[in-house]
Write an enzyme that holds these catalytic residues in place. Structure first.
Site, short mmCIF file in Angstrom:
data_model
loop_
_atom_site.label_atom_id
_atom_site.label_comp_id
_atom_site.label_asym_id
_atom_site.label_seq_id
_atom_site.Cartn_x
_atom_site.Cartn_y
_atom_site.Cartn_z
N TRP A 38 50.00 46.63 28.30
CA TRP A 38 49.92 47.78 29.22
C TRP A 38 50.45 47.77 30.58
O TRP A 38 49.96 46.13 31.47
CB TRP A 38 48.39 48.31 29.14
CG TRP A 38 47.39 47.42 29.39
CD1 TRP A 38 46.56 46.53 28.80
CD2 TRP A 38 46.64 47.71 30.58
NE1 TRP A 38 45.34 45.93 29.38
CE2 TRP A 38 45.51 46.53 31.14
CE3 TRP A 38 47.21 48.17 31.80
CZ2 TRP A 38 44.76 46.24 32.17
CZ3 TRP A 38 46.63 48.43 33.05
CH2 TRP A 38 45.22 47.43 33.01
N GLU A 81 37.40 44.16 41.75
CA GLU A 81 38.74 43.55 40.95
C GLU A 81 39.95 43.17 42.02
O GLU A 81 40.67 42.58 41.40
CB GLU A 81 39.22 44.54 39.87
CG GLU A 81 38.52 45.00 38.56
CD GLU A 81 39.04 43.75 38.04
OE1 GLU A 81 39.23 42.53 37.99
OE2 GLU A 81 38.31 43.69 36.66
N GLU A 119 45.39 40.12 35.91
CA GLU A 119 43.95 40.56 36.44
C GLU A 119 44.51 41.44 37.53
O GLU A 119 44.43 42.44 37.18
CB GLU A 119 42.72 39.33 37.11
CG GLU A 119 42.21 38.66 36.52
CD GLU A 119 41.52 39.35 35.59
OE1 GLU A 119 40.27 40.32 36.16
OE2 GLU A 119 40.09 39.05 34.84
N GLU A 172 33.71 36.06 33.19
CA GLU A 172 34.19 36.86 32.33
C GLU A 172 33.46 37.98 31.46
O GLU A 172 34.01 39.04 31.55
CB GLU A 172 35.59 36.24 31.91
CG GLU A 172 36.53 35.17 32.87
CD GLU A 172 37.35 36.49 33.63
OE1 GLU A 172 37.18 37.46 33.03
OE2 GLU A 172 38.83 36.24 34.24
N THR A 175 31.96 40.72 33.03
CA THR A 175 32.98 41.98 33.86
C THR A 175 32.70 42.31 32.13
O THR A 175 33.33 43.99 32.38
CB THR A 175 34.13 41.29 34.20
OG1 THR A 175 34.45 40.77 33.24
CG2 THR A 175 34.09 41.20 35.64
N GLU A 205 39.35 41.57 29.70
CA GLU A 205 37.80 40.43 30.12
C GLU A 205 37.99 39.98 29.11
O GLU A 205 37.11 38.24 29.37
CB GLU A 205 36.95 41.43 30.44
CG GLU A 205 37.32 42.24 31.98
CD GLU A 205 37.25 41.41 33.32
OE1 GLU A 205 37.94 40.69 33.38
OE2 GLU A 205 38.03 42.41 34.55
FE LIG Z 1 38.15 39.04 34.83
FE LIG Z 2 39.30 41.92 35.59
#
Ligand SMILES: [Fe+2]
Ligand SMILES: [Fe+2]
Length: 339
Positions: A38, A81, A119, A172, A175, A205
Site C-alpha cells: 500500500w 515514525e 517504514e 516492533e 509499535t 509493524e
Molecule cells: Fe516499525
Molecule cells: Fe513504523
C-alpha cells in the site's frame, strides 16, 4: 554521557556472515514487494480528482470528533515514525550486519534498506493525514520532528547485533500494539478511515516484528548464551522508546507527558511492556534453554521472572500515584490535556 560500545566478541561477527544465506531465505521473505505494498496515497484524498476538496472536507469532518488526548497520541506516534533516519542509522551501528556501502548486497544490507523504505510510508501517511485534518499545529509538530532527528536516540545496543535484534523485536511489537490500540480509539470516535490507516500500519509493524523475532530465534539456536545475555542486558537497561528525546522547543518533559497520555488512554502501557516481555520469553523458549554458562543461567532466570515483577511494581506505583496536573501540548495549540 558514557556509552559502552563494541561489546560483541569480535570473532562472533562470523555468525552474521555465515547466516547470510539463511537470512535471505528466512528474513527477506517478510518484506513485501513494492508493487504489492500500500502507499499513503491509497488512504488520502486524490489531488488530481475533481472531488479532491470534497474528500478533504469529509476527512476534516470525521477528524472533528477526535478528542485532544487522542490527537496527542496520534501526533506522538507520527513523530516517532518520522524520525526514521535515526533508526536506519541505528541499525547500521551494529557489527556484522551494517550496510557497509549504502547499497550492500548482503542480506542484512538489503533488509535494512527495504525495511526503512516500508517504514517510510508510516510517517508519510500519518503526517499527511494530520496536516489535512487541520486539527494540529503543524509548525510545532514539524519542529519536534526536526529536533528529534537532530538529537538521535540512546538505544544502548553497544554496536552489538544481539542487543540490536532484541531491541528491534521488542520495539516492533510495541509499535504494532500501539498503532492497533490507536485504531480502536479512532473507531470509537467514529473515524473509521483513520482506524483503517492505523490498522494498516500496525500490520506492517507485525511483519517486521516477525522478521526480527525470527532472527533472534536463530541466534538463540546458534549461540544461546550470548542471546540470553543480550536479552537480560536489554531488559535491565529497560527498552527505551525510540522517541524518548522528543522536544518541541517548549516542554522539557514532552516525552514523559506524551507517554503518560498514551498510558492513560491504554494505547501503550506498562502492562503492554510486561506482556511483550512475556511474549518474547515464550517465543524464544527462554525457560527451556539448556547448556548455558553460569552467567547465562542467571540471565535466563532474570528475564523469566521479570514480567510479574514489573506488574507488581506498577500496581504499587498506581496505588501511591498522586493526581497529576493537566499539561499543555504545543501540538494542539497549547490546549491542556489530562495526564
Ligand atoms: Fe516499525
Ligand atoms: Fe513504523
Amino acid at each position: 554521557m558514557s556509552q559502552s560500545t563494541y561489546s560483541m566478541p569480535p570473532e562472533k561477527v562470523e555468525i552474521f556472515k555465515s547466516l547470510d544465506g539463511w537470512a535471505r531465505e528466512n528474513v527477506l521473505v517478510h518484506l513485501k514487494p513494492v508493487e504489492k505494498c500500500w502507499q499513503p496515497q491509497h488512504f488520502l484524498p486524490d489531488p488530481t480528482s475533481d472531488g479532491f476538496l470534497e474528500q478533504v472536507e469529509e476527512l476534516r469532518e470525521r477528524a472533528m470528533e477526535i478528542p485532544d488526548d487522542c490527537l496527542v497520541v496520534l501526533v506522538g506516534d507520527m513523530i516517532t515514525e518520522e524520525a526514521l533516519p535515526t533508526y536506519q542509522a541505528m541499525f547500521n551501528t551494529h557489527d556484522g550486519i551494517r550496510d557497509e556501502t549504502g547499497s550492500s548486497l548482503t542480506a542484512w544490507g538489503i533488509w535494512v534498506r527495504a525495511w526503512a523504505a516500508e517504514e517510510n510510508r508510516h510517517g508519510d501517511l500519518l503526517n499527511k493525514y494530520l496536516y489535512l485534518s487541520g486539527r494540529v499545529d503543524m509548525r510545532q509538530v514539524e519542529k519536534t520532528v526536526q529536533y528529534l532527528i537532530g538529537f538521535g536516540m540512546d538505544i544502548q545496543t553497544e554496536n552489538n547485533p544481539f542487543l540490536g535484534f532484541v531491541y528491534s523485536s521488542f520495539q516492533e511489537r510495541a509499535t504494532f500494539i500501539s498503532h492497533g490500540n490507536t485504531a480502536v480509539l479512532a473507531k470509537h470516535y467514529g473515524d473509521n478511515h483513520l482506524a483503517q490507516i492505523c490498522r494498516t500500519i500496525a500490520a506492517d509493524e507485525k511483519r517486521h516484528e516477525t522478521a526480527y523475532a525470527t532472527i533472534m530465534d536463530k541466534l538463540f539456536e546458534v549461540d544461546p548464551d550470548l542471546s540470553v545475555l543480550a536479552f537480560d542486558k536489554m531488559m535491565r537497561k529497560k527498552i527505551s522508546m525510540p522517541a524518548h528525546w522528543m522536544y518541541d522547543g517548549q516542554d522539557e518533559d514532552l516525552y514523559v507527558h506524551f507517554s503518560a497520555v498514551a498510558q492513560r488512554l491504554g494505547v501503550y502501557t506498562v502492562e503492554d511492556y510486561a506482556n511483550i516481555l512475556e511474549f518474547l520469553v515464550e517465543r524464544w523458549n527462554v525457560e527451556k534453554l539448556t547448556g548455558l554458562s553460569d552467567e547465562g543461567r542467571k540471565a535466563q532466570d532474570y528475564v523469566c521472572r521479570l514480567a510479574p515483577k514489573i506488574r507488581r511494581l506498577e500496581e504499587r506505583a498506581q496505588m501511591r500515584a498522586k493526581p497529576k496536573p493537566d499539561v499543555t501540548f504545543s501540538w494542539i495549540f497549547n490546549r491542556s490535556v489530562k495526564l
